[in-house]
Design an enzyme around this catalytic site. Structure first.
Site, PDB file in Angstrom:
ATOM      1  N   SER A  18      36.414 -22.031  -8.105  1.00  0.00           N
ATOM      2  CA  SER A  18      36.314 -21.664  -9.513  1.00  0.00           C
ATOM      3  C   SER A  18      36.949 -20.308  -9.806  1.00  0.00           C
ATOM      4  O   SER A  18      36.852 -19.373  -9.002  1.00  0.00           O
ATOM      5  CB  SER A  18      34.833 -21.618  -9.872  1.00  0.00           C
ATOM      6  OG  SER A  18      34.643 -20.959 -11.083  1.00  0.00           O
TER       7      SER A  18
ATOM      8  N   TYR B 282      25.729 -19.246  -8.443  1.00  0.00           N
ATOM      9  CA  TYR B 282      26.668 -20.380  -8.437  1.00  0.00           C
ATOM     10  C   TYR B 282      28.040 -19.942  -7.924  1.00  0.00           C
ATOM     11  O   TYR B 282      28.596 -20.545  -7.002  1.00  0.00           O
ATOM     12  CB  TYR B 282      26.804 -20.978  -9.854  1.00  0.00           C
ATOM     13  CG  TYR B 282      28.039 -21.847  -9.997  1.00  0.00           C
ATOM     14  CD1 TYR B 282      28.084 -23.112  -9.431  1.00  0.00           C
ATOM     15  CD2 TYR B 282      29.180 -21.380 -10.672  1.00  0.00           C
ATOM     16  CE1 TYR B 282      29.232 -23.905  -9.534  1.00  0.00           C
ATOM     17  CE2 TYR B 282      30.322 -22.159 -10.778  1.00  0.00           C
ATOM     18  CZ  TYR B 282      30.349 -23.420 -10.205  1.00  0.00           C
ATOM     19  OH  TYR B 282      31.483 -24.182 -10.306  1.00  0.00           O
TER      20      TYR B 282
ATOM     21  N   LYS C 221      30.432 -20.747  -4.298  1.00  0.00           N
ATOM     22  CA  LYS C 221      31.847 -21.150  -4.220  1.00  0.00           C
ATOM     23  C   LYS C 221      32.629 -20.173  -3.332  1.00  0.00           C
ATOM     24  O   LYS C 221      33.458 -20.576  -2.534  1.00  0.00           O
ATOM     25  CB  LYS C 221      32.462 -21.201  -5.629  1.00  0.00           C
ATOM     26  CG  LYS C 221      31.875 -22.308  -6.499  1.00  0.00           C
ATOM     27  CD  LYS C 221      32.390 -23.659  -6.054  1.00  0.00           C
ATOM     28  CE  LYS C 221      31.596 -24.807  -6.615  1.00  0.00           C
ATOM     29  NZ  LYS C 221      31.986 -26.115  -6.111  1.00  0.00           N
TER      30      LYS C 221
HETATM   31  N1  LIG Z   1      33.315 -28.036 -14.970  1.00  0.00           N
HETATM   32  C1  LIG Z   1      33.819 -26.827 -14.778  1.00  0.00           C
HETATM   33  O1  LIG Z   1      34.017 -26.053 -15.727  1.00  0.00           O
HETATM   34  C2  LIG Z   1      34.204 -26.371 -13.386  1.00  0.00           C
HETATM   35  C3  LIG Z   1      34.935 -25.187 -13.226  1.00  0.00           C
HETATM   36  C4  LIG Z   1      35.264 -24.773 -11.932  1.00  0.00           C
HETATM   37  C5  LIG Z   1      34.878 -25.522 -10.825  1.00  0.00           C
HETATM   38  N2  LIG Z   1      34.157 -26.656 -11.013  1.00  0.00           N
HETATM   39  C6  LIG Z   1      33.735 -27.418  -9.826  1.00  0.00           C
HETATM   40  O2  LIG Z   1      34.237 -28.745  -9.931  1.00  0.00           O
HETATM   41  C7  LIG Z   1      33.338 -29.655  -9.309  1.00  0.00           C
HETATM   42  C8  LIG Z   1      33.029 -30.794 -10.267  1.00  0.00           C
HETATM   43  O3  LIG Z   1      32.456 -30.238 -11.449  1.00  0.00           O
HETATM   44  P1  LIG Z   1      31.998 -31.141 -12.678  1.00  0.00           P
HETATM   45  O4  LIG Z   1      32.136 -30.319 -13.911  1.00  0.00           O
HETATM   46  O5  LIG Z   1      32.659 -32.469 -12.620  1.00  0.00           O
HETATM   47  O6  LIG Z   1      30.440 -31.267 -12.363  1.00  0.00           O
HETATM   48  P2  LIG Z   1      29.454 -32.521 -12.416  1.00  0.00           P
HETATM   49  O7  LIG Z   1      28.064 -31.985 -12.313  1.00  0.00           O
HETATM   50  O8  LIG Z   1      29.802 -33.414 -13.564  1.00  0.00           O
HETATM   51  O9  LIG Z   1      29.819 -33.288 -11.053  1.00  0.00           O
HETATM   52  C9  LIG Z   1      29.236 -32.976  -9.826  1.00  0.00           C
HETATM   53  C10 LIG Z   1      28.778 -34.298  -9.205  1.00  0.00           C
HETATM   54  O10 LIG Z   1      28.251 -34.033  -7.910  1.00  0.00           O
HETATM   55  C11 LIG Z   1      27.116 -34.846  -7.711  1.00  0.00           C
HETATM   56  N3  LIG Z   1      26.289 -34.183  -6.683  1.00  0.00           N
HETATM   57  C12 LIG Z   1      25.700 -32.971  -6.768  1.00  0.00           C
HETATM   58  N4  LIG Z   1      25.080 -32.681  -5.596  1.00  0.00           N
HETATM   59  C13 LIG Z   1      25.312 -33.724  -4.758  1.00  0.00           C
HETATM   60  C14 LIG Z   1      24.957 -34.003  -3.406  1.00  0.00           C
HETATM   61  N5  LIG Z   1      24.235 -33.148  -2.677  1.00  0.00           N
HETATM   62  N6  LIG Z   1      25.379 -35.168  -2.841  1.00  0.00           N
HETATM   63  C15 LIG Z   1      26.114 -36.049  -3.562  1.00  0.00           C
HETATM   64  N7  LIG Z   1      26.475 -35.839  -4.846  1.00  0.00           N
HETATM   65  C16 LIG Z   1      26.076 -34.687  -5.438  1.00  0.00           C
HETATM   66  C17 LIG Z   1      26.466 -34.943  -9.083  1.00  0.00           C
HETATM   67  O11 LIG Z   1      25.628 -36.088  -9.221  1.00  0.00           O
HETATM   68  C18 LIG Z   1      27.681 -34.998  -9.998  1.00  0.00           C
HETATM   69  O12 LIG Z   1      28.071 -36.334 -10.273  1.00  0.00           O
HETATM   70  C19 LIG Z   1      32.125 -28.840  -8.873  1.00  0.00           C
HETATM   71  O13 LIG Z   1      32.244 -28.536  -7.499  1.00  0.00           O
HETATM   72  C20 LIG Z   1      32.226 -27.582  -9.721  1.00  0.00           C
HETATM   73  O14 LIG Z   1      31.625 -26.483  -9.093  1.00  0.00           O
HETATM   74  C21 LIG Z   1      33.807 -27.113 -12.246  1.00  0.00           C
END
Ligand SMILES: NC(=O)c1ccc[n+]([C@@H]2O[C@H](COP(=O)([O-])OP(=O)(O)OC[C@H]3O[C@@H](n4cnc5c(N)ncnc54)[C@H](O)[C@@H]3O)[C@@H](O)[C@H]2O)c1
Length: 334
Positions: free
Chosen positions: A117, A141, A145
């Site tokens: 991130s 959080y 990362k």
């Molecule tokens: N959305 C943002 O703005 C953003 C920005 C930077 C980085 N990210 C990173 O991108 C990735 C995806 O983000 P997102 O927005 O799609 O989030 P999201 O919460 O929609 O997706 C994460 C998924 O991981 C699953 N999950 C969580 N813990 C788990 C576990 N222990 N075992 C199996 N499944 C598990 C959840 O059920 C969910 O479907 C994450 O790693 C997040 O940190 C997101």
């Protein structure tokens, strides 16, 4: 190629799975449905379970010995919740990821792409950040990362594991066919709040922080269309070995953004233009921990993966609005 996508039921994971399919690849989803909705899995190959469940990971690989790479997106992602529940965040994002990586390495699945991130970056004059700039992760959080970046770098130095770490900036928008998008009921991020204010689901949109040292006093972000972000994963998977061959390292970090900094006021102006009318606006103090912001220097992404963002902020806003009208059909709630 066949690609294991952890967190593939989530917002970015489901759209990345779709982009992989459109490029002729096969995603295999591993998701516990902790937060992602089952509806986003659609008819994809799906294993419901935890990333730290080693016997499940072994079964997936037994049943799909042709998996070429893993995109590890599964995580807890809510910043204020991470302040209240650090144990759950360090356990799930750090300890469980470590188990996953160790099992993948034992199984010979050595290519790992990791979702990191832009919130890791320390505030920098001018706000444009390159991958080597100083970091100052402001929340539990973001620290999970940062830790996983370090863990991956160390594992890649000591074992056969190879890591491409993508630092996402601010993903917005929806799947182009409106099959998935933001699914939380009350999104806390700026575009989600704007959509709610425009649809009358809240009285006004509040600009949190108007005295930042930016061109108009409001925070700067680099809003990248989630479909562009999904394409970046396709490129990273396809060029994984070439990327690391060109850097001559066993792991690398790549910014994934548009390269354009957009202030909150500028985002509001774009939103009103796309939406077609004004949105009630209020101004308030910054929320605790809110960063002034950053935008990506995207030279590395272009050089190593041949990827640049293609879609505009207006495209992403239009797609977020269209999804808000449609999501009830997919999710069963407004
Ligand atoms: N959305 C943002 O703005 C953003 C920005 C930077 C980085 N990210 C990173 O991108 C990735 C995806 O983000 P997102 O927005 O799609 O989030 P999201 O919460 O929609 O997706 C994460 C998924 O991981 C699953 N999950 C969580 N813990 C788990 C576990 N222990 N075992 C199996 N499944 C598990 C959840 O059920 C969910 O479907 C994450 O790693 C997040 O940190 C997101």
């Amino acid at each position: 190629m066949k690609v294991l996508v952890t967190g593939g039921a989530g917002y970015i994971g489901s759209i990345t799975a779709k982009a992989l399919e459109q490029a002729g690849h096969t995603p295999v989803i591993l998701d516990s449905l902790l937060s992602g909705p089952l509806a986003f899995v659609r008819d994809r190959i799906f294993y419901e379970g935890d990333i730290a469940d080693r016997s499940l990971v072994r079964r997936i690989v037994e049943e799909h010995p042709d998996i070429d790479a893993t995109i590890h997106m599964a995580a807890r992602i809510i910043v204020p919740e991470s302040v209240e529940k650090p144990y759950e965040y360090y356990r799930d994002n750090v300890a469980k990821s470590l188990e996953l990586f160790d099992e993948l390495t034992a199984l010979g699945l050595n290519r790992v792409l990791f979702s990191s991130s832009a919130s890791l970056y320390a505030t920098k004059e001018g706000f444009e950040v390159v991958e080597d700039d100083p970091l100052d992760p402001p929340s539990p959080y973001a620290r999970t990362k940062h830790m996983m970046e370090q863990v991956l770098t160390d594992l890649a130095a000591a074992s056969d594991l190879r890591a491409v770490i993508l630092r996402y900036f601010n993903p917005i928008g929806s799947d182009p066919d409106l099959e998935s998008g933001i699914y939380v009921k009350e999104p806390s991020h700026v575009l989600g709040q704007l959509v709610m204010a425009a649809r009358g689901q809240k009285d006004a949109f509040t600009i949190t922080g108007v005295d930042h040292p930016t061109r108009d006093g409001t925070g700067v972000r680099d809003y990248v269309h989630v479909w562009d972000l999904a394409q970046a994963h396709v490129r990273a998977v396809e060029r994984f070995d070439d990327v690391l061959a060109s850097t001559g390292t066993t792991s690398t970090i790549i910014n994934v953004g548009t390269g354009e900094g957009v202030t909150v006021r500028e985002l509001v102006a774009s939103f009103e233009r796309v939406f077609g009318s004004a949105v009630p606006i209020e101004e308030g103090p910054p929320r605790p921990g809110d960063a002034v912001g950053a935008y990506a220097n995207v030279d590395r992404a272009a050089e190593l993966m041949g990827w640049r963002a293609d879609l505009s902020v207006d495209d992403a806003i239009a797609s977020a609005l269209a999804w808000a009208d449609k999501r009830h059909e997919v999710l069963g709630y407004e």
